[in-house]
Design a protein around this motif. Structure first.
Motif, PDB file in Angstrom:
ATOM      1  N   ARG A 122       0.869  -1.198  -0.042  1.00 47.63           N
ATOM      2  CA  ARG A 122      -0.002   0.040  -0.142  1.00 47.63           C
ATOM      3  C   ARG A 122       0.739   1.268   0.153  1.00 47.63           C
ATOM      4  O   ARG A 122       0.321   2.269   0.112  1.00 47.63           O
ATOM      5  CB  ARG A 122      -0.911   0.192   1.332  1.00 47.63           C
ATOM      6  N   HIS A 140       2.584   2.751  -2.439  1.00 50.51           N
ATOM      7  CA  HIS A 140       2.194   3.616  -3.530  1.00 50.51           C
ATOM      8  C   HIS A 140       1.007   4.231  -3.444  1.00 50.51           C
ATOM      9  O   HIS A 140       0.797   5.689  -3.687  1.00 50.51           O
ATOM     10  CB  HIS A 140       2.597   2.930  -4.768  1.00 50.51           C
ATOM     11  N   GLU A 141       0.130   3.672  -3.052  1.00 51.96           N
ATOM     12  CA  GLU A 141      -1.282   4.187  -3.068  1.00 51.96           C
ATOM     13  C   GLU A 141      -1.467   5.097  -2.033  1.00 51.96           C
ATOM     14  O   GLU A 141      -2.107   6.084  -2.350  1.00 51.96           O
ATOM     15  CB  GLU A 141      -2.346   2.906  -2.839  1.00 51.96           C
ATOM     16  N   GLN A 163       0.300   8.240  -3.103  1.00 47.75           N
ATOM     17  CA  GLN A 163      -0.416   8.994  -4.103  1.00 47.75           C
ATOM     18  C   GLN A 163      -1.587   9.653  -3.468  1.00 47.75           C
ATOM     19  O   GLN A 163      -2.003  10.784  -3.825  1.00 47.75           O
ATOM     20  CB  GLN A 163      -0.975   7.903  -5.059  1.00 47.75           C
ATOM     21  N   GLU A 164      -2.433   9.255  -2.307  1.00 48.24           N
ATOM     22  CA  GLU A 164      -3.573   9.589  -1.932  1.00 48.24           C
ATOM     23  C   GLU A 164      -3.113  10.867  -0.995  1.00 48.24           C
ATOM     24  O   GLU A 164      -3.687  11.935  -0.951  1.00 48.24           O
ATOM     25  CB  GLU A 164      -4.148   8.824  -0.845  1.00 48.24           C
ATOM     26  N   ASP A 209      -2.722   1.727   5.403  1.00 44.39           N
ATOM     27  CA  ASP A 209      -4.291   2.203   5.177  1.00 44.39           C
ATOM     28  C   ASP A 209      -4.693   2.697   6.518  1.00 44.39           C
ATOM     29  O   ASP A 209      -5.333   4.013   6.394  1.00 44.39           O
ATOM     30  CB  ASP A 209      -5.230   0.997   5.148  1.00 44.39           C
TER      31      ASP A 209
END
Ligand SMILES: [Mg+2]
Length: 142
Positions: free
Chosen positions: A21, A23-24, A27-28, A115
């Protein structure tokens, strides 16, 4: 906000692999308008940032203080004030405020700690606090 991520055992496992997670979540954080920085107690980690293709998200890379946090930004010539730090070492989270992550030693594709970090960043940005047990408010030196 200026969001500072540690490297070893925060986003990298012992074998150098990237935490799920990353990268995700990076990015967010960028999409939400925050600036993202990488720092590490063992030196400047340009090679690892490049290796894992994290450059598009990262505004700058610094050496991380391991103590004397009140004066460390000046001593280490860090021109940005961290608003939220993410680290597996709780002392620095206590000093600056942020999220103390569960250390990521071994590769685990099911790990979703980042997350939780993202949610805590969004909550902190919106409300000034997070209800996640990993969140820690900044403690002013007495
Ligand atoms: Mg670490």
């Amino acid at each position: 906000m200026n969001v500072f991520f540690d490297v070893d055992y925060t986003i990298l496992a012992m074998d150098g692999s990237l935490r799920p997670r990353t990268h995700e979540v990076f990015q967010e954080i960028k999409d939400r308008g925050h600036d993202l920085y990488i720092w590490s107690g063992v030196g400047l980690r340009h090679a690892e940032v490049r290796q894992h293709k994290l450059e598009p998200y990262v505004s700058d890379i610094f050496v991380k203080p391991l103590g004397k946090f009140e004066t460390a930004l000046t001593t280490l010539r860090i021109p940005v004030t961290p608003d939220f730090v993410i680290d597996d070492y709780p002392e620095i989270v206590y000093a600056f405020g942020g999220f103390a992550v569960k250390a990521y030693y071994l590769p685990n594709l099911l790990d979703r700690e980042l997350d939780k970090v993202l949610q805590a960043i969004l909550d902190f940005a919106a409300e000034g606090h997070s209800s996640d047990p990993g969140y820690c408010a900044k403690h002013n030196p007495s």
